[in-house]
Write an enzyme that holds these catalytic residues in place. Structure first.
Site, PDB file in Angstrom:
ATOM      1  N   SER A   1       0.811  -1.193   0.027  1.00 13.95           N
ATOM      2  CA  SER A   1       0.265  -0.180   0.384  1.00 13.95           C
ATOM      3  C   SER A   1       1.010   1.166  -0.010  1.00 13.95           C
ATOM      4  O   SER A   1       1.976   0.792   0.289  1.00 13.95           O
ATOM      5  CB  SER A   1      -0.749   0.098   1.339  1.00 13.95           C
ATOM      6  OG  SER A   1      -1.172   1.145   1.332  1.00 13.95           O
TER       7      SER A   1
ATOM      8  N   TYR B   1      -2.909  -0.312  10.357  1.00 16.07           N
ATOM      9  CA  TYR B   1      -2.405  -0.972   9.006  1.00 16.07           C
ATOM     10  C   TYR B   1      -1.667  -0.147   8.407  1.00 16.07           C
ATOM     11  O   TYR B   1      -0.587  -0.391   8.232  1.00 16.07           O
ATOM     12  CB  TYR B   1      -3.769   0.113   8.608  1.00 16.07           C
ATOM     13  CG  TYR B   1      -4.264   0.024   7.092  1.00 16.07           C
ATOM     14  CD1 TYR B   1      -4.245  -1.268   6.846  1.00 16.07           C
ATOM     15  CD2 TYR B   1      -3.787   0.481   6.010  1.00 16.07           C
ATOM     16  CE1 TYR B   1      -4.508  -1.830   5.569  1.00 16.07           C
ATOM     17  CE2 TYR B   1      -3.856   0.592   5.069  1.00 16.07           C
ATOM     18  CZ  TYR B   1      -4.072  -1.299   4.646  1.00 16.07           C
ATOM     19  OH  TYR B   1      -4.270  -0.815   2.895  1.00 16.07           O
TER      20      TYR B   1
END
Length: 702
Positions: A579, A592
């Site tokens: 990501s 996250y």
């Protein structure tokens, strides 16, 4: 309705009646019925035809036209587009220019001068075999029971006695124009016969109508099969009796799953191969027998069999309980077997080749036999591997029948070579489409039932890979499998339930890949979830879940993949879907973002460690892929919207606006990035990061 024990009677009078008046439609109906029973003929094997009267488009006169399965077709799935249509008189008039058996191949080009329907398929080499027989409907089939008699040492006499002279006999000869003339001569010498047995090859039967031909074929095959059944074990035990006892089914599957990647590595020395495993009871009876060592080197008899299975199989002289955990020790045992096989195949080629023979092809075996466990087949794709295994199973049935009533005889090696390296076969191979970029590759994408994972799996399948679909959600997984089967066919996809936090399920997923396809080449760690909370609101459960799925999941899936890739010893690709958040700091993202950062660095560490094994590890960094993604469930969208001060509905536009390219990122964009890494152009790239985020300056790696 007739009843049979050894073949399936599938004729439906009502359905056939609806086709009355259209002999070509009845030909297709009959062909599909015959081709649906592998005891009658295998995939791509055999040929069917019918002769009808039609109006010549040039003269307006009634002419006889033969419709016949075209080159490369399969009678089980045959459609009108797969038929060739020829003027019968023109085809027979080619006899006037036939220069003899030494010039057989030149006749194939002349078939084009006999074409009636310009939209029809190219005629096959079997065309004159049907054309020189006068019957309206003809079946040329490869039934195991008939070939068992045709391949028996006393096959000609057995045929004569069994059918009281109503079935003719033509000795083995390579299919072609001359064989068509021999069939006609056999009929002229034996008027009133109902069929012809081709030595070591197959069966010709016929009738005045589609139904008569169909029933005649079934009747003849039933007689052959009944005769064989009556003789199984009569004079001696089948295949000389059992020598090896099989492992239990569970243990066979486990042993095969461990061994398949090792064998696949050996078989992929020239190009990546896909595997197929079977422990069918008919296979086990043969491979566990005393006669295996005697029969296997003889090879098969029917040309359709050895064209797909090679001249002979490789027998693994390993104990069925062999410890396969010591990779180097197993390689030491298997390497000499493959070297011996390759030397045998090279000698076969060099001894039998002609001055104009095509270059030698892959020297590796197609069929590999492991007594007590089962049979492996390796080929360019799954369908070809599966069909090769089916054909060798047919060959086993043939050997069993021949040995029951006489003695099995295979084709002489020179005859086999003349078929395998036939210039017409080579021309057919050269006309085949160029392999796709991922042909021969096996891919497992975690979380592939939806969103990014499904898009990646679909892209890989479109580019020729076989795929192992998986997901935690059984309903989504079932839907994805159904979709993929519809798009790519049953041979190219399997599915398995997979929770990447469960090591047992990870192991089972890779076992499924090994049993279904032979191993693994590409693993994409895509499964994920997201939790957007402030650091004060994060719980230990939240943090454990994020790290268990994203970090530990990637770690243990990669670990399982590496074990198989090293067993194969042909390299591989690990792709990690990470990501932008691995590189960019933002609010409400500590759990996250830090897990994604761990994924990214773990990728670098793996790339550094695995390079020596030619295993490439690369990263694709998406951002804001909203379409069909699980990541937006569970409050993540609301959390991100709150962090950025927008509504959930405004998120897609917000994410696009903040990019340099002002683009919304789709799952297909991530799939294309993954393909860029594995498609062949970046085979010397590892440890790299590819951002697919529309351009976010803060996430630039350098």
């Amino acid at each position: 309705m007739k009843t049979y024990k050894h073949v399936n009677y599938l004729w439906n009078d009502e359905q056939a009646k609806s086709l009355e008046g259209d002999e070509v439609a009845l030909l297709l109906y009959r062909s599909n019925l015959l081709g649906s029973d592998l005891r009658i003929t295998n995939y791509g094997g055999g040929n069917t035809s019918c002769k009808v009267m039609d109006k010549d488009p040039l003269t307006g006169e009634e002419v006889e036209v033969m419709w016949i399965k075209g080159s490369g077709g399969d009678i089980g799935t045959l459609k009108k587009s797969g038929l060739a249509a020829l003027y019968v008189d023109r085809l027979r008039n080619l006899e006037n220019v036939y220069r003899g058996i030494e010039h057989e191949d030149e006749m194939v080009e002349l078939f084009n001068h006999c074409i009636f329907d310009l939209n029809s398929k190219a005629p096959s080499i079997d065309t004159p075999l049907h054309g020189f027989l006068p019957f309206k409907h003809i079946d040329h089939l490869h039934p195991d029971a008939a070939i068992a008699i045709a391949a028996a040492k006393d096959g000609k006499q057995i045929t004569k006695d069994l059918f009281n002279g109503t079935i003719g006999w033509v000795d083995w000869q390579k299919p072609g124009f001359d064989l068509g003339l021999q069939l006609r001569a056999c009929l002229e010498e034996n008027p009133g016969i109902r069929g012809i047995m081709l030595g070591s090859h197959g069966l010709f039967t016929w009738g005045d109508t589609a139904y008569e031909s169909y029933v005649n074929s079934l009747d003849v095959i039933e007689v052959c099969a009944t005769y064989l059944e009556e003789n199984f074990g009569k004079s001696r035990p089948v295949f000389g009796g059992q020598k090896v006892e099989s492992l239990s089914e569970t243990d066979r599957q486990a042993q095969a799953a461990k061994l398949a990647p090792i064998l696949r590595g050996f078989c992929s020395s020239e190009r990546h191969m896909i595997g197929h495993f079977t422990d069918d009871s008919r296979v086990l009876e043969y491979i566990n027998s005393n006669d295996l060592e005697k029969l296997a080197p003889l090879g098969t008899s029917c040309p359709d069999h050895f064209l797909r299975t090679k001249i002979q199989p490789l027998i693994l002289n390993l104990d069925k309980n062999e410890d396969l955990s010591d990779l180097e020790a197993i390689r030491e045992k298997i390497t000499p077997l493959f070297e011996e096989y390759r030397a045998m195949y090279t000698e076969y080629y060099e001894t039998c080749k002609h001055p104009n023979s095509p270059a030698i092809r892959d020297r590796n075996p197609v069929i590999i036999i492991y007594p007590g466990v089962g049979m492996f087949a390796f080929a360019k794709d799954k369908q070809t591997a599966r069909v090769a295994a089916e054909f060798y199973t047919n060959a086993i049935n043939v050997m069993k029948g021949s040995e029951a009533v006489s003695q099995y005889t295979s084709l002489p090696r020179q005859e086999a070579f003349n078929i395998e390296y036939w210039l017409l076969e080579e021309a057919k191979l050269q006309r085949m489409p160029k392999p796709k970029a991922l042909s021969g590759k096996i891919a497992l994408v975690t979380g592939s039932a939806g969103g990014i994972g499904k898009a990646i799996a679909k892209k890989f399948a479109n580019e020729g890979a076989v795929v192992v679909l998986n997901d935690m959600n059984a309903e989504r997984l079932a839907g994805a499998e159904e979709e993929f089967v519809g798009l790519f066919g049953r041979d190219n996809v399997v599915s398995v339930s997979l929770d990447v936090t469960n090591e047992e399920q990870i192991q089972k997923a890779f076992e499924k890949a090994s049993l279904a396809f032979g191993g693994i080449d590409i693993v994409v760690n895509n499964a994920g979830l997201s939790i957007s909370k402030s650091i004060e609101d994060h719980s230990q459960k939240d943090l454990d879940l994020l790290y268990n799925v994203l970090v530990k999941g990637q770690f243990f899936v990669t670990q399982g993949a590496v074990k198989i890739m090293k067993a194969q010893s042909v390299g591989g690709d690990i792709l990690n879907i990470v990501s932008k958040n691995a590189l960019v700091s933002g609010p409400n993202n500590a759990g996250y973002g830090s897990a994604k950062a761990a994924q990214l660095h773990l990728s670098r560490l793996n790339a550094a460690e695995l390079g020596a094994a030619k295993i490439r590890v690369n990263v694709v960094n998406p951002d804001a892929v909203i379409s069909d993604s699980n990541i937006w469930a569970g409050g993540w969208a609301e959390g991100r919207a709150k962090a950025y001060g927008v509504t959930v509905e405004e998120l897609p536009a917000y994410y696009a606006k903040r990019t340099l390219l002002n683009e919304i990122i789709l799952p297909e964009d991530i799939a294309n990035a993954c393909f860029a890494f594995v498609g062949g152009l970046l085979n010397k790239s590892t440890g790299n990061v590819l951002n697919v985020d529309g351009g976010v300056a803060m996430s630039f790696v350098r």
